[in-house]
Design an enzyme around this catalytic site. Structure first.
Site, PDB file in Angstrom:
ATOM      1  N   THR A 104       0.849  -1.186   0.000  1.00  0.00           N
ATOM      2  CA  THR A 104       0.000   0.000   0.000  1.00  0.00           C
ATOM      3  C   THR A 104       0.883   1.233   0.000  1.00  0.00           C
ATOM      4  O   THR A 104       1.762   1.370   0.862  1.00  0.00           O
ATOM      5  CB  THR A 104      -0.914   0.028   1.229  1.00  0.00           C
ATOM      6  N   GLY A 105       0.680   2.109  -0.974  1.00  0.00           N
ATOM      7  CA  GLY A 105       1.437   3.347  -1.067  1.00  0.00           C
ATOM      8  C   GLY A 105       0.529   4.543  -0.926  1.00  0.00           C
ATOM      9  O   GLY A 105      -0.682   4.412  -0.681  1.00  0.00           O
ATOM     10  N   GLY A 106       1.098   5.716  -1.120  1.00  0.00           N
ATOM     11  CA  GLY A 106       0.305   6.930  -0.995  1.00  0.00           C
ATOM     12  C   GLY A 106      -0.724   7.079  -2.091  1.00  0.00           C
ATOM     13  O   GLY A 106      -1.749   7.746  -1.899  1.00  0.00           O
ATOM     14  N   MET A 107      -0.460   6.465  -3.253  1.00  0.00           N
ATOM     15  CA  MET A 107      -1.345   6.690  -4.386  1.00  0.00           C
ATOM     16  C   MET A 107      -1.972   5.418  -4.930  1.00  0.00           C
ATOM     17  O   MET A 107      -2.826   5.493  -5.816  1.00  0.00           O
ATOM     18  CB  MET A 107      -0.573   7.390  -5.514  1.00  0.00           C
ATOM     19  N   GLN A 113      -2.659   0.777  -4.338  1.00  0.00           N
ATOM     20  CA  GLN A 113      -2.463  -0.522  -3.719  1.00  0.00           C
ATOM     21  C   GLN A 113      -2.033  -1.508  -4.796  1.00  0.00           C
ATOM     22  O   GLN A 113      -2.490  -1.427  -5.939  1.00  0.00           O
ATOM     23  CB  GLN A 113      -3.759  -1.037  -3.080  1.00  0.00           C
ATOM     24  N   VAL A 114      -1.167  -2.439  -4.423  1.00  0.00           N
ATOM     25  CA  VAL A 114      -0.753  -3.492  -5.349  1.00  0.00           C
ATOM     26  C   VAL A 114      -1.196  -4.828  -4.762  1.00  0.00           C
ATOM     27  O   VAL A 114      -0.863  -5.160  -3.613  1.00  0.00           O
ATOM     28  CB  VAL A 114       0.769  -3.485  -5.576  1.00  0.00           C
ATOM     29  N   ASP A 146      11.175   8.679 -11.196  1.00  0.00           N
ATOM     30  CA  ASP A 146      11.181   8.292  -9.776  1.00  0.00           C
ATOM     31  C   ASP A 146      12.121   7.102  -9.548  1.00  0.00           C
ATOM     32  O   ASP A 146      11.724   6.080  -8.987  1.00  0.00           O
ATOM     33  CB  ASP A 146       9.765   7.948  -9.317  1.00  0.00           C
TER      34      ASP A 146
END
Length: 455
Positions: free
Chosen positions: A24-27, A29-30, A139
């Site tokens: 889970t990231g800021g932008m 979900q994987v 990035d």
């Protein structure tokens, strides 16, 4: 209906079944998921929340779909699911990878510089492919580089852009991660390939030093840290590596190397084994393409000079015998036909020339031994020369060189295993058309010589 969306077991667009939440990231979900149509595991990336994240998912799918490279995680599909509230959630279906990120690897501390160089060379190769397709990643950082069993993979093109595309984001979400962002990005300039090379320099710096030049989490912290100057690289690093990192971190983007230039420089820095075990030199010449000239021993090699001298003496003896034979036969014919007076006695110098004792046989060449380090160098030379001649694809050459670099410090059994893996790679890449049959034969010959080191 699930109370929490998304949840394990959810079927998206009648095809992709969610299994486990991986990240889970800021932008986004994987999720690990199953493609029920093709019966294969995949990764599904669902945006977290706002329409900006949804738009980035669509951009990521479009840009990543341009790229087809073994060092870049593949995008399989782009779809749109409907949430329980009726809103649309676009998602990206990607290649499911196993392994650990460089960020996870660095929790144990800095890497040996040879390992870091090998990883960075693979990232530079992937960036060269992306830049050739007009895509800037924007990035590059340890969390977006994964170490898989099949090699290094560059992940997450979520904020990527076409080269030179102006920013239309006032939030700063597409500027990248503060510790890895290039200076020109902070000035609002469009991302260019040189932007990724700055990120590559920071990645390399962190892999060998354990922290980035500016170890910060926010833009405000970055501004404060820049007033004090960056962290320093370890003095023990090779000078050429320190110089390359410095070039990547140049404030002026035009002074940074291209991704292809960085890859070549990094490939040359990949260390080979320092073992001192020896194996006999091959008695047969290597087979291979006429366009690739194996590197020969220098002019000062004693064994090579002895072979040349022996060959010269042998030819001189044969030539002298031939002259004596011709003179004898020719003289007899002249006496019979013209009854010429007897020839004057030969001069002392002629007598010495024709009656000199035969030259002693040349000594047998001494058996020359080849260190394992030199044997690895011969394989490396064959790969690099094959790439320069256009007979080995660049990604294939990098794959071979990375495997060679992993020989350093291995036991005899492990060296044999690594050479066997290289041999299988040669056959596999030949079947894929990644190199010519002549190059495959030459490299296999060199690998056979190297394998003898563990005998």
């Amino acid at each position: 209906m699930h109370d929490v969306w998304p949840a394990p077991g959810l079927l998206l667009t009648s095809r992709y079944r969610l299994v486990t939440l991986l990240e889970t990231g800021g932008m986004a979900q994987v999720w690990r998921a199953t493609d029920e149509l093709l019966d294969r595991p995949v990764a599904v990336k669902l945006p977290a929340g706002d329409t900006r994240a949804a738009h980035l998912a669509w951009r990521e799918a479009r840009l990543a779909a341009r790229l087809s490279h073994p060092g870049i995680a593949a995008v399989h599909d782009y779809r749109e699911a409907v949430r329980p509230d009726g809103s649309v959630a676009p998602f990206v279906v990607m290649e499911l990878l196993s392994g650990e990120t460089v960020a996870a690897r660095l929790t144990d501390g800095p890497m040996p510089w040879g390992e870091a160089v090998s990883i960075a060379a693979a990232v530079a190769e992937a960036l060269a492919a992306a830049h050739a397709a007009g895509v800037v990643h924007r990035d590059i950082k340890p969390g977006n580089v994964m170490l898989c069993t099949g090699g290094v993979k560059l992940l997450d093109f979520g904020i990527s852009a076409t080269a030179g595309e102006p920013d239309d984001d006032d939030t700063g979400a597409t500027f990248g991660t503060p510790a890895y962002a290039a200076p020109e990005r902070l000035d609002g300039k469009p991302a260019e390939p040189a932007t990724d090379l700055y990120g590559l320099g920071v990645l390399l710096f962190e892999m060998v030093a354990g922290e980035p030049p500016y170890s910060v989490d926010t833009w405000e912290e970055l501004a404060a840290a820049q007033s004090h100057g960056p962290a320093r690289l370890p003095e023990s690093l090779p000078e050429r590596l320190r110089d390359l990192i410095g070039r990547c971190l140049q404030e002026d983007p035009y002074r940074r190397p291209s991704a292809a230039e960085a890859r070549r420089a990094l490939t040359r820095l990949i260390p080979s084994t320092a073992s001192r075990r020896t194996i006999p030199l091959p008695t047969r010449p290597p087979t291979g393409s006429a366009r690739v000239v194996p590197r020969l021993t220098g002019a000062g090699d004693p064994s090579l000079n002895r072979r040349r001298i022996a060959l010269g003496i042998g030819l001189a003896v044969v030539a002298g015998s031939f002259v004596v034979l011709v003179n004898t036969v020719g003289g007899a014919e002249d006496d019979a036909q013209f009854a010429a007076p007897p020839s004057p006695s030969p001069s002392p110098s002629a007598t010495r020339e024709t009656t000199a004792p035969p030259a002693p046989p040349s000594p047998a060449p001494e058996e020359k031994t080849l260190t394992v380090d030199a044997a690895v160098g011969r394989v490396r030379d064959a790969v690099e020369q094959g790439e320069e001649a256009g007979e080995i694809r660049s990604d294939v050459a990098l794959d071979f060189l990375n495997l060679l670099g992993q020989l350093d410090g291995l036991s005899e059994v492990k060296v044999d295993d690594q050479v066997d893996l290289l041999s299988r790679k040669v056959r596999q890449r030949l079947g894929e058309g990644g190199l010519t049959s002549d190059q495959a034969g030459l490299i296999q010959d060199r690998l056979d010589d190297l394998k003898g080191a563990s005998a």
